[in-house]
Each structure stands twice: as C-alpha cells, then as structure tokens.
Design a protein around this motif. Structure first.
Motif, short mmCIF file in Angstrom:
data_model
loop_
_atom_site.label_atom_id
_atom_site.label_comp_id
_atom_site.label_asym_id
_atom_site.label_seq_id
_atom_site.Cartn_x
_atom_site.Cartn_y
_atom_site.Cartn_z
N VAL A 75 39.47 38.28 -29.87
CA VAL A 75 39.05 37.09 -29.13
C VAL A 75 37.59 37.22 -28.72
O VAL A 75 36.79 36.28 -28.86
CB VAL A 75 39.94 36.88 -27.90
CG1 VAL A 75 39.40 35.73 -27.04
CG2 VAL A 75 41.38 36.59 -28.32
N GLY A 76 37.22 38.41 -28.21
CA GLY A 76 35.84 38.63 -27.81
C GLY A 76 34.89 38.51 -28.98
O GLY A 76 33.80 37.94 -28.86
N GLY A 77 35.28 39.04 -30.13
CA GLY A 77 34.43 38.97 -31.32
C GLY A 77 34.21 37.54 -31.77
O GLY A 77 33.11 37.18 -32.22
N ILE A 78 35.24 36.71 -31.64
CA ILE A 78 35.11 35.30 -32.03
C ILE A 78 34.14 34.56 -31.10
O ILE A 78 33.29 33.78 -31.55
CB ILE A 78 36.48 34.61 -32.02
CG1 ILE A 78 37.35 35.18 -33.16
CG2 ILE A 78 36.34 33.10 -32.17
CD1 ILE A 78 38.78 34.71 -33.14
N PHE A 79 34.24 34.81 -29.79
CA PHE A 79 33.31 34.17 -28.85
C PHE A 79 31.88 34.66 -29.07
O PHE A 79 30.93 33.88 -28.99
CB PHE A 79 33.75 34.44 -27.41
CG PHE A 79 34.81 33.49 -26.91
CD1 PHE A 79 34.47 32.19 -26.57
CD2 PHE A 79 36.13 33.89 -26.82
CE1 PHE A 79 35.44 31.30 -26.12
CE2 PHE A 79 37.11 33.01 -26.37
CZ PHE A 79 36.77 31.71 -26.02
N LEU A 80 31.74 35.96 -29.35
CA LEU A 80 30.42 36.49 -29.67
C LEU A 80 29.88 35.82 -30.94
O LEU A 80 28.69 35.48 -31.01
CB LEU A 80 30.48 38.00 -29.87
CG LEU A 80 30.54 38.88 -28.62
CD1 LEU A 80 30.75 40.34 -29.02
CD2 LEU A 80 29.27 38.74 -27.81
N TRP A 175 20.74 33.43 -27.29
CA TRP A 175 20.65 34.88 -27.50
C TRP A 175 20.87 35.61 -26.18
O TRP A 175 21.53 36.65 -26.14
CB TRP A 175 19.29 35.25 -28.07
CG TRP A 175 19.02 34.82 -29.48
CD1 TRP A 175 18.04 33.97 -29.90
CD2 TRP A 175 19.73 35.20 -30.66
NE1 TRP A 175 18.10 33.81 -31.27
CE2 TRP A 175 19.12 34.55 -31.76
CE3 TRP A 175 20.83 36.03 -30.91
CZ2 TRP A 175 19.56 34.70 -33.06
CZ3 TRP A 175 21.27 36.18 -32.22
CH2 TRP A 175 20.65 35.52 -33.27
N ALA A 176 20.30 35.08 -25.10
CA ALA A 176 20.48 35.70 -23.79
C ALA A 176 21.95 35.66 -23.37
O ALA A 176 22.50 36.64 -22.86
CB ALA A 176 19.61 34.98 -22.75
N GLY A 177 22.59 34.50 -23.59
CA GLY A 177 24.02 34.41 -23.28
C GLY A 177 24.84 35.37 -24.12
O GLY A 177 25.82 35.96 -23.63
N HIS A 178 24.43 35.56 -25.36
CA HIS A 178 25.12 36.50 -26.25
C HIS A 178 25.03 37.92 -25.70
O HIS A 178 26.01 38.67 -25.69
CB HIS A 178 24.49 36.42 -27.64
CG HIS A 178 25.07 37.37 -28.63
ND1 HIS A 178 24.55 38.63 -28.83
CD2 HIS A 178 26.12 37.28 -29.48
CE1 HIS A 178 25.25 39.26 -29.76
NE2 HIS A 178 26.21 38.45 -30.16
N VAL A 179 23.85 38.30 -25.20
CA VAL A 179 23.67 39.64 -24.64
C VAL A 179 24.55 39.83 -23.41
O VAL A 179 25.18 40.89 -23.24
CB VAL A 179 22.18 39.88 -24.28
CG1 VAL A 179 22.02 41.18 -23.51
CG2 VAL A 179 21.33 39.92 -25.54
N LEU A 180 24.62 38.83 -22.55
CA LEU A 180 25.46 38.93 -21.35
C LEU A 180 26.93 39.04 -21.73
O LEU A 180 27.70 39.78 -21.10
CB LEU A 180 25.24 37.71 -20.46
CG LEU A 180 23.90 37.64 -19.74
CD1 LEU A 180 23.75 36.30 -19.01
CD2 LEU A 180 23.76 38.79 -18.76
N LEU A 181 27.34 38.32 -22.77
CA LEU A 181 28.72 38.39 -23.22
C LEU A 181 29.04 39.77 -23.78
O LEU A 181 30.12 40.32 -23.54
CB LEU A 181 28.97 37.32 -24.29
CG LEU A 181 30.42 37.07 -24.73
CD1 LEU A 181 31.30 36.78 -23.53
CD2 LEU A 181 30.49 35.94 -25.73
#
Length: 303
Positions: A75-80, A175-181
């Motif tokens: 699930v985490g990989g899909i959101f990433l 990209w910033a949101g991706h790093v936080l995730l």
C-alpha cells in the motif's frame, strides 16, 4: 576523513552527476516520444534494475531479521508511486520542448529544471510544520535565498515565467511530499525492504505513466528506438546504478557531506545542459542558481 568516508563521498559525487545529467537525457528523449511514454518505460526499467539488488541483499539478510509487513509495504509503495508519478509527469512535461511548442508554450531547460526541482530540499522541512516539526533558522534563511534565486532564474524582466518552469516548480512540491511520505514509511525497514519498497513505487509509477501514455500519446516503435539511449540512461543509470550507489554510500557517509554533495545534482544538470545541449544561462540566471544552491545546502546543514 577515513577511507570509508572518502569512498562514500566519491560515490555520492558520482550519484549526483548521474542524476544531474539525467535532466539532459529527459530533454533529449522528448524529441522522439511523449513525456508519459518516456517516464513509463524509464521507471519500468528502473524497477527491473533494482530487482537483482533486492535479491542479492535478501540472500545476505541476517537470519532472524524482522521482515516488513507485506500489505503495508504494498500500500505504501502504491502511494509513493502515485506521488512519484505526479511529480515526474509535471517535470517531464515541463521539459517537453517539441510538445509544448505545438501549443505556443515555452519549455524549461535541463539546467533550470535541475535547480527548480532541487527546491524540494527546502520545501521538505517547511512542510514539516504540518507534522508539528520545528525547522531551524537555516531552513528559513535557506528558503529565503531559494525564493530570491528562483525569481532571478525563472521570472523575466516583465514578470512572466515560462509554462515549463511553472510545471517543474509545481512538481517540486510533489517531490517534497514524496520525501515526507518516505519518511513515514521507511522507519523500521532494513536495506532489503527499503529496496523492495522502491521497486514497488517505481513499478506503480511506470504503470500509471503507461496508462496515461496509451490514453493521450501516440506510441511508436520508431519513437521508442529513437529515444532509446535517453530512456536507458534515465532508467538504468539514473535509477538502477545511481540508487544502488546511494544505498552503498550512505552507510558510511557523514550526513552533512551527503546533503552538500547530493545538492550538486542541480549543478551537473546546468553544466550538462550547457555542454551537450548548448543551453546558456544569463548572468542573472547564474546568480539565481548560486542563491538557490546556497539555500539548499544551508537548509540541510542547519535543519
């Protein structure tokens, strides 16, 4: 500095160079295929390139090591992958010179895109305010320098900004949101599970990109072969090789060294654009780049 730390810094320097020059490959690839087609194939290759690394690390896993929950990782990989898809799509479309020219719009250059994308380094700690984190003074000073630099680099004398630069700028927020995730999902993962998580996100991004490409772009074998070298570089070198080097290097690298060296990615993008594509920055643009780079480094040294 000991030998291991020096080797780590060298590997990180190579990683930054590979990532920076990837902006040149992304720009060149747009002469043959659409942006979503390029990203779809590129990230599919990247996912495949990480599989051997994951398998090798799995065989070397210390017996008894806790294994991450597969459902949470999936699930985490899909959101990433979704965040990566949006950020990468905006960046790639912003670099799509021939496609944007058809609509009378101006694309970003490899050098500009490298520096604008690098703003995510400054945005991450600011977004951390939403998570009750308290950025240090370096973050605010760095952000101020980056904003002034962004203005000098991309905003013209008549207060306009190119459509391509704007898309890349919006992409930097993702990209910033991706790093936080990643920061939310990665605690507790060992090296092999972290690689598996990355493989899932690259695969998810590839699937979403290819679905969009089939729906909106003309895909031809001639175009794919024409963009072949750029796609191979973007997929195998930028993702497979560079990511592996980063994983190996950051085991021994000092955090401050890693932050500074990886920030050089934007410098390599500008140098690559100048040497390979004939892109030239004005004096105003170079001052802007220097301020942005200073802001990125300062936000990392004094977080």
């Amino acid at each position: 500095m000991n030998t291991r730390a020096f080797r780590a810094d060298v590997l990180l320097f190579i990683t930054a160079a590979i990532w920076g020059l990837a902006f040149v490959a992304q720009r060149v690839g747009m002469e043959h295929v659409g942006p979503l087609t390029f990203n779809g194939i590129r990230f599919a290759l990247g996912a495949v390139a990480l599989i051997p690394l994951a398998m090798t690390m799995e065989r070397r896993r210390v017996p008894g090591t806790a294994v991450a929950d597969r459902k949470r990782m999936a699930v985490g990989g899909i959101f990433l992958g979704l965040a990566l898809f949006i950020g990468a799509s905006l960046q790639q479309i912003g670099l799509a010179g021939p496609q944007l020219a058809e609509f009378g719009l101006e694309a970003s250059t490899a050098g500009k895109a490298g520096f604008i994308t690098g703003l995510y380094v400054v945005l991450v700690p600011i977004f951390g305010l939403l998570l009750a984190q308290r950025p240090g003074w370096g973050t605010w000073v760095g952000a101020s320098l980056a904003v002034v630099g962004m203005y000098l680099l991309s905003v013209s004398a008549d207060l306009t900004i190119s459509f391509g630069d704007m898309l890349v700028l919006v992409g930097a927020f993702f990209w910033a949101g991706h790093v936080l995730l990643v920061g939310k999902l990665s605690p507790g993962l060992d090296g092999v599970d972290a690689i598996k998580l990355s493989t899932i996100q690259f695969a998810a991004c590839a699937i979403l990109s290819l679905i969009g490409a089939v729906a909106t772009e003309e895909i031809t074998l001639a175009g794919i072969f024409g963009a072949g070298p750029a796609i191979l570089y973007g997929g195998l070198m930028s993702v497979g090789v560079a990511y592996t080097l980063q994983v190996v290097a950051q085991r021994d690298a000092q955090p401050a060294h890693a932050a500074i060296i990886l920030s050089l990615e934007s410098v390599f993008a500008a140098v690559g654009g100048w040497m390979m594509l004939g892109e030239v920055l004005t004096t105003r643009g170079m001052v802007g780049c220097a301020l942005m780079l200073g802001g990125m480094v300062l936000s990392q040294l004094k977080p």
